[in-house]
Motif scaffolding. Structure first.
Motif, short mmCIF file in Angstrom:
data_model
loop_
_atom_site.label_atom_id
_atom_site.label_comp_id
_atom_site.label_asym_id
_atom_site.label_seq_id
_atom_site.Cartn_x
_atom_site.Cartn_y
_atom_site.Cartn_z
N PRO A 1 0.80 -1.24 0.00
CA PRO A 1 0.00 0.00 0.00
C PRO A 1 0.83 1.28 0.00
N VAL A 2 2.09 1.19 0.43
CA VAL A 2 2.97 2.36 0.39
C VAL A 2 3.13 2.86 -1.06
N LEU A 3 3.00 1.94 -2.02
CA LEU A 3 3.16 2.31 -3.42
C LEU A 3 2.04 3.20 -3.93
N PHE A 4 0.95 3.35 -3.17
CA PHE A 4 -0.09 4.30 -3.55
C PHE A 4 0.47 5.72 -3.59
N LEU A 5 1.48 5.98 -2.76
CA LEU A 5 2.13 7.29 -2.79
C LEU A 5 2.81 7.50 -4.14
N LEU A 6 3.43 6.43 -4.67
CA LEU A 6 4.09 6.50 -5.97
C LEU A 6 3.05 6.72 -7.08
N VAL A 7 1.94 5.99 -7.02
CA VAL A 7 0.88 6.15 -8.02
C VAL A 7 0.35 7.58 -8.02
N THR A 8 0.16 8.14 -6.83
CA THR A 8 -0.37 9.51 -6.71
C THR A 8 0.61 10.52 -7.27
N LEU A 9 1.90 10.35 -6.95
CA LEU A 9 2.91 11.29 -7.44
C LEU A 9 3.01 11.26 -8.97
N ILE A 10 2.94 10.06 -9.55
CA ILE A 10 3.07 9.93 -11.01
C ILE A 10 1.83 10.43 -11.73
N SER A 11 0.67 10.01 -11.26
CA SER A 11 -0.58 10.35 -11.95
C SER A 11 -1.06 11.76 -11.64
N GLY A 12 -0.66 12.30 -10.48
CA GLY A 12 -1.13 13.61 -10.09
C GLY A 12 -2.60 13.61 -9.69
N LYS A 13 -3.14 12.41 -9.43
CA LYS A 13 -4.55 12.28 -9.08
C LYS A 13 -4.70 11.73 -7.67
#
Length: 353
Positions: free
Chosen positions: A280-292
């Motif tokens: 679930p820590v990778l949700f931070l990565l998804v948010t940073l990349i997608s900007g959403k």
């Protein structure tokens, strides 16, 4: 890859899975060697290194899916991966334990109970994050993923610090569990590498090559699988939660079996719980990349998978506490409950689609 013929997409998918199995296993092995030689031990840096190395396929898929705009595949793979990697413990129980007792009986310790509790706690934050308004975003960050990281770091510090010296009899180790200390299989890998005259430089080189191959295979398996199984009518969420999650769990299966067969049951279970707490820590990565704001836009199936992963973990947490000794089909009752619940869970996920 959407323009590729189906047979070629399938070949690329299978080849990528094979690379993830081979390179991912080597990556895990040499991560253990480097962790031992660099004396990282249970330090936070060592835990982070192990978590990142064993989840490189998921990291590659997360980045690839986020960059290509298929955020639902990244979310499905992360949450479905937690559920499926918990099911890996069923395979370890059935094929890795040679003591005549179930996996949770041999691995039981309060430290593992805390690690399972950390997985559940992080998943609860995921569910809470889905209920926050989507406009709460600043500097490409949203509250949910940030709080998940905070929970994860605090949890690791508690487990690695006070959690390793619990004020309980036998330091929280259950009577009749494995005799050798947790991590002896990891130490044995380093001794084997030393016996084969593998230098630290060579180990780091193999680590780097395996990491690169794993990252590349993670991207190709996501792109080819999304196109191939999409052509078969499988939704992105269902594909990410089942087929893709299974393919990326191959290294955990291989290394877990190795640890279990060497009698290091606590390490085998701890690595699975540790990887699940990290995903679930990778949700931070998804948010940073997608900007959403990813979590507030989570679909019903995402929340469903989160709950499923938490329930499966809870069953094994109960197994560690109650330590059932009865085996059926070489598995403990808790493992049978996990596989039954997972099958029902997948049927439910299909109905949601």
């Amino acid at each position: 890859m959407s323009s590729f013929p189906s047979f070629l997409l399938l070949i690329i998918f299978v080849a990528s899975a094979a690379v993830i199995w081979g390179a991912g296993t080597k990556l895990s092995d040499y991560t253990d060697v480097l962790a031992e030689r660099l004396h990282l031990g249970k330090a936070l840096g060592g835990v982070v290194l192990l978590a990142v190395a064993t989840n490189l396929p998921e990291i590659a898929i997360t980045v690839s899916a986020a960059l290509s705009g298929h955020v639902e595949i990244a979310v499905g793979n992360l949450l479905g991966g937690i559920a499926l990697q918990t099911v890996v413990l069923v395979a370890l129980d059935a094929f890795g334990v040679r003591s005549g007792k179930p996996l949770t009986y041999m691995a039981a310790s309060l430290t593992l109970v805390l690690e399972a509790a950390l997985v559940i706690a992080v998943l609860m934050v995921v569910i809470a994050g889905t209920q926050l308004p989507a406009h709460l975003i600043a500097l490409r960050l949203t509250p949910g993923p940030v709080i998940i990281v905070i929970f994860w770091v605090i949890g690791l510090k508690l487990i690695g610090g006070p959690g390793s010296q619990l004020p309980w009899g036998d330091s929280g180790e259950a009577p009749g569990s494995q005799e050798k200390p947790r991590g002896h299989a990891r130490t044995a890998k380093e001794h084997d590498a030393t016996a084969r005259h593998i230098s630290t430089i060579k180990a780091a080189t193999v680590f780097g090559i395996a990491a690169l191959l794993t990252l590349i295979a993670g991207v190709t398996i996501e792109r080819s699988g999304e196109s191939f199984f999409g052509n078969l009518g499988l939704s992105g969420i269902l594909f990410g939660a089942t087929v893709l999650a299974a393919a990326t769990s191959l290294p955990e299966l291989s290394t877990g079996l190795t640890a279990a067969r060497s009698g290091d049951y606590k390490l085998a279970m701890g690595d699975i719980f540790g990887g699940n707490a990290f995903l679930p820590v990778l949700f931070l990565l998804v948010t940073l990349i997608s900007g959403k704001a990813v979590l507030p836009h989570a679909q019903t199936s995402d929340i469903y998978l989160t709950a499923l992963g938490g329930l499966l973990t809870l069953i094994y947490l109960a197994g560690l506490v109650f330590r059932p000794q009865r085996q059926i089909l070489r598995m403990g009752i808790d493992s049978l409950a996990v596989i039954a619940l997972y099958i029902l869970g997948v049927i439910g996920l299909i109905s949601l689609q």
